[in-house]
Design a protein around this motif. Structure first.
Motif, short mmCIF file in Angstrom:
data_model
loop_
_atom_site.label_atom_id
_atom_site.label_comp_id
_atom_site.label_asym_id
_atom_site.label_seq_id
_atom_site.Cartn_x
_atom_site.Cartn_y
_atom_site.Cartn_z
N THR A 2 16.83 -45.85 -47.53
CA THR A 2 15.80 -45.48 -48.51
C THR A 2 14.46 -45.33 -47.81
OG1 THR A 2 16.97 -46.71 -50.22
CG2 THR A 2 14.67 -46.16 -50.64
N GLU A 3 13.75 -44.25 -48.08
CA GLU A 3 12.43 -44.02 -47.49
C GLU A 3 11.37 -43.95 -48.58
OE1 GLU A 3 10.23 -41.11 -44.21
OE2 GLU A 3 12.31 -40.74 -44.82
N THR A 4 10.29 -44.72 -48.41
CA THR A 4 9.19 -44.75 -49.38
C THR A 4 7.86 -44.75 -48.64
OG1 THR A 4 9.09 -47.17 -49.44
CG2 THR A 4 10.58 -46.11 -51.01
N ASP A 5 6.77 -44.53 -49.38
CA ASP A 5 5.44 -44.60 -48.78
C ASP A 5 5.08 -46.02 -48.37
OD1 ASP A 5 4.88 -41.84 -49.11
OD2 ASP A 5 4.30 -42.18 -51.19
N ILE A 6 5.52 -46.99 -49.18
CA ILE A 6 5.17 -48.40 -48.94
C ILE A 6 6.39 -49.27 -49.20
CG2 ILE A 6 3.63 -50.31 -49.53
CD1 ILE A 6 1.70 -48.28 -50.75
N ILE A 7 6.61 -50.24 -48.32
CA ILE A 7 7.59 -51.31 -48.56
C ILE A 7 6.80 -52.59 -48.77
CG2 ILE A 7 9.46 -52.69 -47.59
CD1 ILE A 7 10.25 -50.19 -45.96
N ILE A 8 7.04 -53.26 -49.88
CA ILE A 8 6.35 -54.50 -50.23
C ILE A 8 7.35 -55.64 -50.14
CG2 ILE A 8 5.07 -55.73 -52.02
CD1 ILE A 8 4.39 -52.85 -53.14
N VAL A 9 7.04 -56.64 -49.35
CA VAL A 9 7.93 -57.79 -49.16
C VAL A 9 7.41 -58.95 -50.00
CG1 VAL A 9 9.04 -59.33 -47.51
CG2 VAL A 9 8.43 -57.00 -46.82
N GLY A 10 8.14 -59.29 -51.05
CA GLY A 10 7.75 -60.39 -51.93
C GLY A 10 7.37 -59.90 -53.31
N ALA A 11 8.07 -60.42 -54.33
CA ALA A 11 7.79 -60.02 -55.72
C ALA A 11 7.13 -61.13 -56.50
CB ALA A 11 9.09 -59.59 -56.41
N GLY A 12 6.15 -61.78 -55.85
CA GLY A 12 5.28 -62.69 -56.58
C GLY A 12 4.20 -61.89 -57.28
N SER A 306 -6.92 -63.39 -54.80
CA SER A 306 -6.24 -62.48 -53.88
C SER A 306 -5.64 -61.26 -54.57
CB SER A 306 -5.17 -63.23 -53.07
OG SER A 306 -4.23 -63.86 -53.91
N ARG A 307 -5.83 -61.17 -55.89
CA ARG A 307 -5.38 -59.96 -56.60
C ARG A 307 -6.03 -58.71 -56.01
NH1 ARG A 307 -6.98 -61.58 -62.65
NH2 ARG A 307 -8.88 -62.09 -61.50
N VAL A 308 -7.26 -58.84 -55.55
CA VAL A 308 -8.02 -57.71 -55.02
C VAL A 308 -7.40 -57.15 -53.75
CG1 VAL A 308 -9.57 -59.17 -53.63
CG2 VAL A 308 -10.37 -56.94 -54.47
N HIS A 309 -6.55 -57.93 -53.07
CA HIS A 309 -5.92 -57.44 -51.85
C HIS A 309 -5.13 -56.15 -52.10
CE1 HIS A 309 -5.87 -61.79 -50.01
NE2 HIS A 309 -7.09 -61.28 -50.16
N ALA A 310 -4.51 -56.05 -53.27
CA ALA A 310 -3.72 -54.86 -53.59
C ALA A 310 -4.58 -53.61 -53.54
CB ALA A 310 -3.08 -55.02 -54.97
N GLU A 311 -5.75 -53.67 -54.13
CA GLU A 311 -6.65 -52.52 -54.14
C GLU A 311 -7.14 -52.21 -52.73
OE1 GLU A 311 -9.81 -53.21 -56.88
OE2 GLU A 311 -8.46 -53.75 -58.53
N GLN A 312 -7.48 -53.25 -51.96
CA GLN A 312 -7.97 -53.04 -50.60
C GLN A 312 -6.92 -52.34 -49.74
OE1 GLN A 312 -9.52 -57.47 -50.63
NE2 GLN A 312 -10.20 -56.50 -48.75
N ILE A 313 -5.67 -52.78 -49.87
CA ILE A 313 -4.60 -52.23 -49.03
C ILE A 313 -4.30 -50.79 -49.40
CG2 ILE A 313 -2.14 -52.42 -48.50
CD1 ILE A 313 -2.50 -55.50 -48.85
N VAL A 314 -4.12 -50.53 -50.68
CA VAL A 314 -3.78 -49.16 -51.09
C VAL A 314 -4.93 -48.21 -50.77
CG1 VAL A 314 -3.27 -47.69 -53.07
CG2 VAL A 314 -2.10 -49.89 -52.80
N GLN A 315 -6.17 -48.66 -50.91
CA GLN A 315 -7.30 -47.81 -50.54
C GLN A 315 -7.28 -47.50 -49.06
OE1 GLN A 315 -9.56 -46.42 -52.84
NE2 GLN A 315 -9.82 -45.18 -51.00
N SER A 316 -6.91 -48.49 -48.22
CA SER A 316 -6.82 -48.27 -46.78
C SER A 316 -5.75 -47.22 -46.47
CB SER A 316 -6.49 -49.57 -46.07
OG SER A 316 -6.22 -49.36 -44.69
N ILE A 317 -4.61 -47.31 -47.14
CA ILE A 317 -3.53 -46.34 -46.94
C ILE A 317 -3.97 -44.95 -47.36
CG2 ILE A 317 -1.21 -45.68 -47.73
CD1 ILE A 317 -0.61 -48.72 -47.93
N LEU A 318 -4.65 -44.86 -48.49
CA LEU A 318 -5.15 -43.55 -48.97
C LEU A 318 -6.20 -42.98 -48.02
CD1 LEU A 318 -5.43 -44.30 -52.79
CD2 LEU A 318 -3.69 -42.89 -51.66
N ASN A 319 -7.07 -43.84 -47.51
CA ASN A 319 -8.11 -43.37 -46.59
C ASN A 319 -7.51 -42.77 -45.33
OD1 ASN A 319 -10.11 -44.20 -48.33
ND2 ASN A 319 -10.54 -46.12 -47.25
N LYS A 320 -6.44 -43.34 -44.85
CA LYS A 320 -5.79 -42.83 -43.63
C LYS A 320 -5.16 -41.47 -43.87
CE LYS A 320 -4.86 -47.23 -41.33
NZ LYS A 320 -3.84 -48.04 -40.65
N ARG A 321 -4.79 -41.22 -45.12
CA ARG A 321 -4.18 -39.93 -45.43
C ARG A 321 -5.23 -38.82 -45.49
NH1 ARG A 321 0.85 -40.20 -49.56
NH2 ARG A 321 2.19 -41.50 -48.25
#
Length: 321
Positions: A2-12, A306-321
Motif C-alpha cells: 500500500t502506498e500513501t502520502d503519509i504513514i502514521i504510527v499510533g492511533a492515540g 500536543s494536538r498542534v503537532h498535527a497541524e505543524q507536521i502537515v503544514q511542513s509536508i505541504l510546504n515541501k510540495r
C-alpha cells in the motif's frame, strides 16, 4: 504494498489528529496501531478521571460532551471512537509496526500484517507500553503488575501499591474502598505534588488516620509469594502480601526510534532530535508527534498541548510540495 502520502504510527488521540489534518488537506494516509483504538487510554484504570477538561481533549472540531467537566476513561473512549467514525479515518488496528527503512526518497514500513510505502512517516507512539521496572527479586512473580485496572479484583486482599503519582494514589484509594488492606510505598518524603487536587487531601487523610499504611522515603527490597520486604529509614520491614501494584511509571519505546535512525540526546532524558517548528526528526520526512517527543520526560507533553503537532507536521509536508 500500500502506498500513501503519509504513514502514521499510533492511533492515540494525536495519531487520530494527524489523520484528520491529512484528510482535511487532501493527503492520503493510513494510521497503523498495534492494539485497540486509542490503546493507551483503553488500558487506563476503569474508573480513571482525566485531569484535563473535556474541551482540552477535543480533536477534529468534534465537541466532547461529558457529564462533568472532567471526562472519564469511558467517555474518552467513546469520544475518540466517535471522532474516528465521524471523520471515517483509515485506521489499521492490531497491526504492529516492526521496522521503518529508507528506500530512496521514500520509506518502507513493515508491519506484522503487511508493508506500506510513503514519502512521509509520523510516529505518535506515546509512552504507556514499557513500564519502569523496580529491578528487585520477585518482580517477575504473577502477583506483581505494572498496570492497574479494576479495584474489585483486589477486594479483601493485602495489597501493596508502589508510587506516589496519580495512578498509584488512584489504585490505593480505589482498592481500599473495595475492602483491601492497603499499604503504599513512596520513594519520596510525601505524596507527589502532581496528584489531582481533589484526590491528594483524600489519600493524605487516609494515611493520617491509619486506614492506609504508608512507608515514605522507602523502596521495595524483595518480593516473595506471600510477603514484601521494604527498605525504610528504620531498616527492612517485611509484611504479608497478596498483590503488588507497581505504579512506577512508563517510558516511550526509545530503542525503536534509535533502531530506525532517530538521534537521541546523550543525557538521561534521551530526547529525540526534531525541529520544534516542523516536528521533523534528523531523518528527512520522518516526524514525531505527541508525548513521545519528550523522551524520558513523560510529564512535559499531554493531549492538550500536543494536538498542534498535527497541524505543524502537515503544514511542513505541504510546504515541501
Amino acid at each position: 504494498m500500500t502506498e500513501t502520502d503519509i504513514i502514521i504510527v499510533g492511533a492515540g488521540p494525536i495519531g487520530l489528529a494527524c489523520g484528520i489534518e491529512a484528510k482535511k488537506n487532501g493527503l492520503s494516509y493510513v494510521i497503523i496501531e498495534k492494539g485497540a483504538l486509542v490503546n493507551s487510554l483503553y488500558n487506563y484504570p476503569l474508573n480513571m478521571t482525566f485531569f484535563s477538561t473535556s474541551e482540552r481533549l477535543e480533536i477534529g472540531n468534534v465537541p466532547f460532551m461529558t457529564v462533568n467537566s472532567k471526562p472519564t476513561r469511558t467517555e474518552a473512549l467513546e469520544y475518540y471512537r466517535r471522532v474516528t467514525s465521524q471523520w471515517s479515518l483509515n485506521v489499521k488496528l492490531f497491526e504492529s509496526v516492526e521496522n521503518i527503512k529508507a528506500n530512496g526518497d521514500e520509506y518502507i514500513v513493515k508491519t506484522s500484517k503487511s508493508e506500506y510505502k510513503s514519502s512521509n512517516v509520523i510516529i505518535c507512539t506515546g509512552f504507556y507500553d514499557i513500564p519502569h521496572l523496580m529491578d528487585v527479586p520477585g518482580e517477575d512473580l504473577p502477583k506483581v503488575t505494572h498496570y492497574y485496572k479494576d479495584p474489585n479484583f483486589y477486594a479483601f486482599q493485602k495489597v501493596l501499591v508502589v508510587g506516589a503519582s496519580n495512578s498509584a494514589v488512584d489504585a490505593a484509594m480505589e482498592t481500599w474502598r473495595k475492602g483491601a488492606d492497603v499499604t503504599i510505598v513512596v520513594r519520596e518524603k510525601e505524596i507527589g505534588q502532581r496528584v489531582k487536587y481533589w484526590v491528594k487531601p483524600d489519600i493524605e487523610n487516609r494515611i493520617k488516620e491509619g486506614s492506609i499504611k504508608a512507608y515514605f522515603s522507602s523502596s521495595i527490597d524483595s518480593i516473595t509469594d506471600n510477603t514484601v520486604s521494604i527498605k525504610t529509614p528504620e531498616g527492612i520491614k517485611t509484611i504479608d502480601n497478596d498483590w503488588v501494584i507497581a505504579m512506577t511509571g512508563y517510558q516511550p519505546n526509545l530503542a525503536f526510534l534509535e533502531k530506525i535512525g532517530i538521534n537521541l540526546s546523550k543525557d538521561k532524558i534521551m530526547k529525540p532530535e526534531y525541529s520544534e517548528t516542523s516536528m521533523e526528526t534528523n531523518m528527512p520526512n520522518v516526524y514525531l508527534a505527541g508525548v513521545v517527543c519528550g523522551g524520558m520526560n513523560t510529564h512535559s507533553l499531554f493531549i492538550e498541548n500536543s494536538r498542534v503537532h498535527a497541524e505543524q507536521i502537515v503544514q511542513s509536508i505541504l510546504n515541501k510540495r
